[in-house]
Design a protein around this motif. Structure first.
Motif, mmCIF file in Angstrom:
data_model
loop_
_atom_site.group_PDB
_atom_site.id
_atom_site.type_symbol
_atom_site.label_atom_id
_atom_site.label_comp_id
_atom_site.label_asym_id
_atom_site.label_seq_id
_atom_site.Cartn_x
_atom_site.Cartn_y
_atom_site.Cartn_z
ATOM 1 N N ARG A 56 -20.995 8.938 -22.355
ATOM 2 C CA ARG A 56 -20.521 9.953 -21.425
ATOM 3 C C ARG A 56 -19.407 10.752 -22.070
ATOM 4 O O ARG A 56 -18.769 10.298 -23.022
ATOM 5 N N ALA A 57 -19.136 11.910 -21.529
ATOM 6 C CA ALA A 57 -18.002 12.721 -21.976
ATOM 7 C C ALA A 57 -16.774 12.286 -21.207
ATOM 8 O O ALA A 57 -16.869 11.968 -20.009
ATOM 9 N N PRO A 58 -15.599 12.256 -21.842
ATOM 10 C CA PRO A 58 -14.389 11.878 -21.105
ATOM 11 C C PRO A 58 -14.131 12.798 -19.911
ATOM 12 O O PRO A 58 -13.582 12.365 -18.898
ATOM 13 N N SER A 59 -14.567 14.047 -20.007
ATOM 14 C CA SER A 59 -14.358 14.997 -18.903
ATOM 15 C C SER A 59 -15.095 14.564 -17.632
ATOM 16 O O SER A 59 -14.753 15.007 -16.538
ATOM 17 N N ASP A 60 -16.093 13.670 -17.766
ATOM 18 C CA ASP A 60 -16.787 13.139 -16.590
ATOM 19 C C ASP A 60 -15.856 12.291 -15.724
ATOM 20 O O ASP A 60 -16.160 12.038 -14.560
ATOM 21 N N TYR A 61 -14.750 11.838 -16.299
ATOM 22 C CA TYR A 61 -13.841 10.938 -15.601
ATOM 23 C C TYR A 61 -12.459 11.531 -15.322
ATOM 24 O O TYR A 61 -11.772 11.071 -14.422
ATOM 25 N N VAL A 62 -12.032 12.527 -16.093
ATOM 26 C CA VAL A 62 -10.665 13.047 -15.991
ATOM 27 C C VAL A 62 -10.427 13.684 -14.630
ATOM 28 O O VAL A 62 -11.200 14.511 -14.167
ATOM 29 N N ARG A 63 -9.322 13.297 -14.018
ATOM 30 C CA ARG A 63 -8.880 13.926 -12.763
ATOM 31 C C ARG A 63 -7.748 14.898 -13.033
ATOM 32 O O ARG A 63 -7.663 15.933 -12.401
ATOM 33 N N HIS A 64 -6.852 14.520 -13.947
ATOM 34 C CA HIS A 64 -5.685 15.358 -14.212
ATOM 35 C C HIS A 64 -5.230 15.137 -15.646
ATOM 36 O O HIS A 64 -5.135 14.011 -16.106
ATOM 37 N N THR A 65 -4.976 16.234 -16.343
ATOM 38 C CA THR A 65 -4.412 16.166 -17.688
ATOM 39 C C THR A 65 -2.950 16.565 -17.596
ATOM 40 O O THR A 65 -2.625 17.624 -17.075
ATOM 41 N N CYS A 66 -2.077 15.707 -18.077
ATOM 42 C CA CYS A 66 -0.635 15.981 -18.035
ATOM 43 C C CYS A 66 -0.273 16.991 -19.116
ATOM 44 O O CYS A 66 -0.745 16.887 -20.236
ATOM 45 N N SER A 67 0.565 17.938 -18.765
ATOM 46 C CA SER A 67 1.032 18.855 -19.802
ATOM 47 C C SER A 67 2.036 18.144 -20.696
ATOM 48 O O SER A 67 2.159 18.442 -21.871
ATOM 49 N N GLU A 68 2.745 17.165 -20.127
ATOM 50 C CA GLU A 68 3.652 16.354 -20.923
ATOM 51 C C GLU A 68 3.959 15.071 -20.156
ATOM 52 O O GLU A 68 4.128 15.083 -18.960
ATOM 53 N N PHE A 69 3.976 13.982 -20.854
ATOM 54 C CA PHE A 69 4.297 12.692 -20.258
ATOM 55 C C PHE A 69 5.541 12.172 -20.958
ATOM 56 O O PHE A 69 5.537 11.940 -22.153
ATOM 57 N N LEU A 70 6.622 12.035 -20.218
ATOM 58 C CA LEU A 70 7.887 11.615 -20.803
ATOM 59 C C LEU A 70 8.279 10.256 -20.259
ATOM 60 O O LEU A 70 8.120 9.988 -19.079
ATOM 61 N N SER A 71 8.806 9.432 -21.121
ATOM 62 C CA SER A 71 9.243 8.113 -20.691
ATOM 63 C C SER A 71 10.161 7.505 -21.727
ATOM 64 O O SER A 71 9.985 7.712 -22.914
#
Length: 179
Positions: free
Chosen positions: A58-73
């Motif tokens: 499958r393509a990962p896009s089949d599952y993605v709900r939200h792509t973070c513009s930046e994840f900071l931690s």
């Protein structure tokens, strides 16, 4: 080998997919098919999602709900963080496995007597194993983070700054309230 898996979430479904190629596998999942995996959202790196989606052709896009513009931690860094449809990924792993999956069936020790190997993949609730104990008793507990987002729109960025590790809890909300 005959393997029984308690729990059909992320870990249990992946194990069923992986192990059923060479073994007889049965999965016992307490939730219905429609509700499996709905207890919390899931996030990972796009690289990781690509790896697991490719196993299912499958393509990962089949599952993605939200792509973070930046994840900071301060805990870890992840520049390609995504949240994904956990229920869909779980069901795809279970459907592509050769395992016998029993939805809406609470796992009971007597159901698991005829197996050569029994795996408790029920996460924090640990249906078969005793509850995790503290670090002094040398148990290793994998930390996981959960955050409730109450919003009509998903945030563009995610930020976590955990001040205290709590190995016996699961939700970030509980950790925040403990501070």
């Amino acid at each position: 080998m005959k393997i029984g898996i308690a729990g059909g979430g992320i870990a249990g479904s992946y194990l069923a997919f992986s192990l059923s190629k060479n073994h007889v596998v049965e999965v016992y999942e307490e939730k219905t098919r429609e509700r499996v995996g709905e207890d919390c959202a899931c996030g990972t790196s796009m690289r990781t999602l690509e790896k697991y989606a490719s196993l299912l052709n499958r393509a990962p896009s089949d599952y993605v709900r939200h792509t973070c513009s930046e994840f900071l931690s301060k805990v870890f860094e992840n520049r390609d963080a995504v949240t994904f449809n956990k229920n869909k990924l779980i069901l795809d792993f279970l459907e592509k496995s050769e395992a016998d999956v029993n939805f809406k069936q609470k796992v009971e020790r007597e159901n698991l007597r005829g197996f050569d190997l029994v795996i408790d993949a029920t996460g924090c609730c640990r249906s078969l194993l005793p509850p995790p104990r503290n670090e002094l008793e040398r148990n290793w507990v994998c930390p996981c983070f959960q955050a409730d987002v109450i919003s009509e729109e998903l945030p563009k960025d995610f930020y976590f700054d955990l001040k205290k590790w709590v190995s016996s809890g699961y939700s970030l909300k509980e950790r925040i309230e403990q501070k």
